[in-house]
Write a protein that holds these residues in place. Sequence first.
Motif, PDB file in Angstrom:
ATOM      1  N   GLU A  43       1.618   9.158  -5.960  1.00  0.00           N
ATOM      2  CA  GLU A  43       1.708  10.554  -5.520  1.00  0.00           C
ATOM      3  C   GLU A  43       2.984  11.256  -5.986  1.00  0.00           C
ATOM      4  O   GLU A  43       2.952  12.443  -6.320  1.00  0.00           O
ATOM      5  N   VAL A  44       4.095  10.550  -5.995  1.00  0.00           N
ATOM      6  CA  VAL A  44       5.372  11.187  -6.335  1.00  0.00           C
ATOM      7  C   VAL A  44       5.663  11.139  -7.832  1.00  0.00           C
ATOM      8  O   VAL A  44       6.080  12.131  -8.420  1.00  0.00           O
ATOM      9  N   GLY A  58       0.816  -1.217   0.000  1.00  0.00           N
ATOM     10  CA  GLY A  58       0.000   0.000   0.000  1.00  0.00           C
ATOM     11  C   GLY A  58       0.846   1.261   0.000  1.00  0.00           C
ATOM     12  O   GLY A  58       0.591   2.200  -0.766  1.00  0.00           O
ATOM     13  N   ARG A  59       1.861   1.281   0.841  1.00  0.00           N
ATOM     14  CA  ARG A  59       2.764   2.439   0.916  1.00  0.00           C
ATOM     15  C   ARG A  59       3.514   2.619  -0.405  1.00  0.00           C
ATOM     16  O   ARG A  59       3.671   3.737  -0.890  1.00  0.00           O
ATOM     17  N   SER A  60       3.965   1.523  -0.994  1.00  0.00           N
ATOM     18  CA  SER A  60       4.690   1.592  -2.265  1.00  0.00           C
ATOM     19  C   SER A  60       3.795   2.110  -3.384  1.00  0.00           C
ATOM     20  O   SER A  60       4.210   2.958  -4.182  1.00  0.00           O
ATOM     21  N   ILE A  61       2.568   1.617  -3.438  1.00  0.00           N
ATOM     22  CA  ILE A  61       1.627   2.090  -4.456  1.00  0.00           C
ATOM     23  C   ILE A  61       1.411   3.585  -4.299  1.00  0.00           C
ATOM     24  O   ILE A  61       1.463   4.341  -5.282  1.00  0.00           O
ATOM     25  N   ALA A  95      13.290  14.227 -11.380  1.00  0.00           N
ATOM     26  CA  ALA A  95      13.117  15.401 -10.526  1.00  0.00           C
ATOM     27  C   ALA A  95      12.109  15.133  -9.409  1.00  0.00           C
ATOM     28  O   ALA A  95      12.324  15.518  -8.260  1.00  0.00           O
ATOM     29  N   ALA A  96      11.000  14.455  -9.737  1.00  0.00           N
ATOM     30  CA  ALA A  96       9.990  14.138  -8.716  1.00  0.00           C
ATOM     31  C   ALA A  96      10.543  13.202  -7.653  1.00  0.00           C
ATOM     32  O   ALA A  96      10.298  13.388  -6.451  1.00  0.00           O
ATOM     33  N   ALA A  97      11.309  12.200  -8.070  1.00  0.00           N
ATOM     34  CA  ALA A  97      11.908  11.265  -7.108  1.00  0.00           C
ATOM     35  C   ALA A  97      12.894  11.995  -6.211  1.00  0.00           C
ATOM     36  O   ALA A  97      12.910  11.791  -4.992  1.00  0.00           O
ATOM     37  N   ASN A  98      13.741  12.841  -6.784  1.00  0.00           N
ATOM     38  CA  ASN A  98      14.696  13.598  -5.971  1.00  0.00           C
ATOM     39  C   ASN A  98      13.995  14.556  -5.022  1.00  0.00           C
ATOM     40  O   ASN A  98      14.417  14.710  -3.878  1.00  0.00           O
ATOM     41  N   ALA A  99      12.926  15.188  -5.463  1.00  0.00           N
ATOM     42  CA  ALA A  99      12.180  16.112  -4.603  1.00  0.00           C
ATOM     43  C   ALA A  99      11.549  15.380  -3.421  1.00  0.00           C
ATOM     44  O   ALA A  99      11.330  15.967  -2.366  1.00  0.00           O
ATOM     45  N   ALA A 100      11.285  14.077  -3.586  1.00  0.00           N
ATOM     46  CA  ALA A 100      10.684  13.278  -2.513  1.00  0.00           C
ATOM     47  C   ALA A 100      11.743  12.567  -1.684  1.00  0.00           C
ATOM     48  O   ALA A 100      11.429  11.673  -0.900  1.00  0.00           O
ATOM     49  N   PRO A 136      -4.778 -10.591  -5.451  1.00  0.00           N
ATOM     50  CA  PRO A 136      -5.915 -11.340  -5.988  1.00  0.00           C
ATOM     51  C   PRO A 136      -7.237 -10.590  -5.906  1.00  0.00           C
ATOM     52  O   PRO A 136      -8.209 -11.002  -6.515  1.00  0.00           O
ATOM     53  N   SER A 137      -7.258  -9.460  -5.152  1.00  0.00           N
ATOM     54  CA  SER A 137      -8.500  -8.687  -5.081  1.00  0.00           C
ATOM     55  C   SER A 137      -8.155  -7.226  -4.847  1.00  0.00           C
ATOM     56  O   SER A 137      -7.062  -6.893  -4.380  1.00  0.00           O
ATOM     57  N   ASN A 138      -9.117  -6.357  -5.148  1.00  0.00           N
ATOM     58  CA  ASN A 138      -8.917  -4.930  -4.890  1.00  0.00           C
ATOM     59  C   ASN A 138      -8.867  -4.639  -3.394  1.00  0.00           C
ATOM     60  O   ASN A 138      -8.230  -3.680  -2.964  1.00  0.00           O
ATOM     61  N   GLU A 139      -9.544  -5.449  -2.594  1.00  0.00           N
ATOM     62  CA  GLU A 139      -9.634  -5.214  -1.151  1.00  0.00           C
ATOM     63  C   GLU A 139      -8.369  -5.657  -0.404  1.00  0.00           C
ATOM     64  O   GLU A 139      -8.006  -5.051   0.594  1.00  0.00           O
ATOM     65  N   ALA A 140      -7.727  -6.717  -0.865  1.00  0.00           N
ATOM     66  CA  ALA A 140      -6.544  -7.245  -0.169  1.00  0.00           C
ATOM     67  C   ALA A 140      -5.489  -7.695  -1.184  1.00  0.00           C
ATOM     68  O   ALA A 140      -5.161  -8.867  -1.279  1.00  0.00           O
ATOM     69  N   PRO A 141      -4.946  -6.741  -1.951  1.00  0.00           N
ATOM     70  CA  PRO A 141      -3.987  -7.142  -2.987  1.00  0.00           C
ATOM     71  C   PRO A 141      -2.626  -7.524  -2.403  1.00  0.00           C
ATOM     72  O   PRO A 141      -2.221  -7.024  -1.354  1.00  0.00           O
ATOM     73  N   THR A 142      -1.951  -8.416  -3.102  1.00  0.00           N
ATOM     74  CA  THR A 142      -0.559  -8.739  -2.792  1.00  0.00           C
ATOM     75  C   THR A 142       0.322  -8.426  -3.996  1.00  0.00           C
ATOM     76  O   THR A 142       1.533  -8.558  -3.935  1.00  0.00           O
ATOM     77  N   TRP A 143      -0.294  -8.015  -5.115  1.00  0.00           N
ATOM     78  CA  TRP A 143       0.410  -7.690  -6.348  1.00  0.00           C
ATOM     79  C   TRP A 143      -0.320  -6.551  -7.032  1.00  0.00           C
ATOM     80  O   TRP A 143      -1.545  -6.452  -6.971  1.00  0.00           O
ATOM     81  N   ALA A 144       0.449  -5.658  -7.675  1.00  0.00           N
ATOM     82  CA  ALA A 144      -0.150  -4.542  -8.401  1.00  0.00           C
ATOM     83  C   ALA A 144       0.650  -4.252  -9.664  1.00  0.00           C
ATOM     84  O   ALA A 144       1.869  -4.440  -9.690  1.00  0.00           O
ATOM     85  N   GLN A 145      -0.048  -3.799 -10.683  1.00  0.00           N
ATOM     86  CA  GLN A 145       0.605  -3.311 -11.897  1.00  0.00           C
ATOM     87  C   GLN A 145       0.273  -1.832 -12.004  1.00  0.00           C
ATOM     88  O   GLN A 145      -0.884  -1.438 -11.842  1.00  0.00           O
ATOM     89  N   LEU A 146       1.303  -1.019 -12.257  1.00  0.00           N
ATOM     90  CA  LEU A 146       1.139   0.421 -12.363  1.00  0.00           C
ATOM     91  C   LEU A 146       1.722   0.913 -13.677  1.00  0.00           C
ATOM     92  O   LEU A 146       2.666   0.320 -14.199  1.00  0.00           O
ATOM     93  N   LYS A 147       1.136   2.012 -14.192  1.00  0.00           N
ATOM     94  CA  LYS A 147       1.632   2.603 -15.439  1.00  0.00           C
ATOM     95  C   LYS A 147       1.673   4.113 -15.302  1.00  0.00           C
ATOM     96  O   LYS A 147       0.881   4.713 -14.583  1.00  0.00           O
ATOM     97  N   GLN A 148       2.623   4.703 -16.037  1.00  0.00           N
ATOM     98  CA  GLN A 148       2.731   6.152 -16.143  1.00  0.00           C
ATOM     99  C   GLN A 148       3.298   6.419 -17.530  1.00  0.00           C
ATOM    100  O   GLN A 148       4.449   6.111 -17.806  1.00  0.00           O
TER     101      GLN A 148
END
Length: 108
Positions: free
Chosen positions: A26-27, A18-21, A100-105, A37-49
């Motif tokens: 945000e950053v 959760g913290r990593s997501i 820049a965003a990573a360094n600012a954080a 396996p579910s939106n309520e209690a995930p153990t894996w996530a895929q993210l895109k930007q």
Amino acid sequence: MSTTDPLIEPHLWVSDLGRSIRWYEEVLGFEVVALFPSNEAPTWAQLKQGRASLMLATIPGEEQAQGNQAHLAAVAERASGPGSALTLYLHSDDPDALYAAANAADAE
């Protein structure tokens, strides 16, 4: 491969999903596109930007590393021990902005 497909998609093991997501959202402006396996209690996530894409998964505990998932014991040992550093190469439409965003954080 289309021009919108990521050139590489790293899979990162994290201690707090959760913290990593939240950090990637945000950053760096990533958005979640899939949870398992579910939106309520995930153990894996895929993210895109933009064209950048990555997968995050919770470091497995003993209870997950049994039976047909026994291979996860080695993952848990490597991901939580010393020397588990990883270099990431993400293709992005604006890598300077991500940096820049990573360094600012205060990313380490």
